[in-house]
Write a protein that holds these residues in place. Structure first.
Motif, PDB file in Angstrom:
ATOM      1  N   GLU A  24      37.495  48.845  45.802  1.00 19.64           N
ATOM      2  CA  GLU A  24      38.393  48.872  44.563  1.00 19.64           C
ATOM      3  C   GLU A  24      39.260  47.692  44.389  1.00 19.64           C
ATOM      4  O   GLU A  24      39.180  47.203  43.275  1.00 19.64           O
ATOM      5  N   TRP A  25      39.721  46.993  45.499  1.00 20.25           N
ATOM      6  CA  TRP A  25      40.170  45.716  45.058  1.00 20.25           C
ATOM      7  C   TRP A  25      39.427  44.649  44.613  1.00 20.25           C
ATOM      8  O   TRP A  25      39.940  44.280  43.868  1.00 20.25           O
ATOM      9  N   SER A  26      38.367  44.595  45.397  1.00 18.71           N
ATOM     10  CA  SER A  26      37.349  43.461  44.917  1.00 18.71           C
ATOM     11  C   SER A  26      36.873  43.801  43.518  1.00 18.71           C
ATOM     12  O   SER A  26      36.889  42.694  42.563  1.00 18.71           O
ATOM     13  N   THR A  27      36.858  45.001  42.993  1.00 21.74           N
ATOM     14  CA  THR A  27      36.495  45.093  41.637  1.00 21.74           C
ATOM     15  C   THR A  27      37.576  44.913  40.665  1.00 21.74           C
ATOM     16  O   THR A  27      37.343  44.128  39.711  1.00 21.74           O
ATOM     17  N   TRP A  28      38.691  45.287  41.138  1.00 23.93           N
ATOM     18  CA  TRP A  28      39.947  44.982  40.368  1.00 23.93           C
ATOM     19  C   TRP A  28      39.891  43.572  40.065  1.00 23.93           C
ATOM     20  O   TRP A  28      40.493  42.858  39.107  1.00 23.93           O
TER      21      TRP A  28
END
Length: 72
Positions: free
Chosen positions: A31-35
């Motif tokens: 999720e963090w990398s996508t964000w």
């Protein structure tokens, strides 16, 4: 008669399952990398042309803004 719907699982079926802590860490990382990638795309999209103008105005010889923006 009513027809039955078969559910199919996606992905590889392995015997090992990740613990809840590992799964949540992996999910958080995803999720963090996508964000971060989405934010980087927006920053790059809206920041590229102003960056080029700023670099162009700080170069020698110093052009006027109209000279930087004109296609000739």
């Amino acid at each position: 008669m009513a027809s039955k719907v078969a559910l199919k699982t996606k992905g590889k079926a392995s015997g090992k399952k990740a613990s809840p802590e590992e799964k949540s860490m992996a999910q958080n990382l995803k999720e963090w990398s996508t964000w971060a990638v989405k934010k980087a795309k927006v920053i790059t999209h809206y920041g590229f042309i102003p960056l080029v103008i700023i670099i162009g105005m700080n170069s020698e010889p110093k052009p006027h803004l109209s000279q930087l923006l004109s296609p000739v």
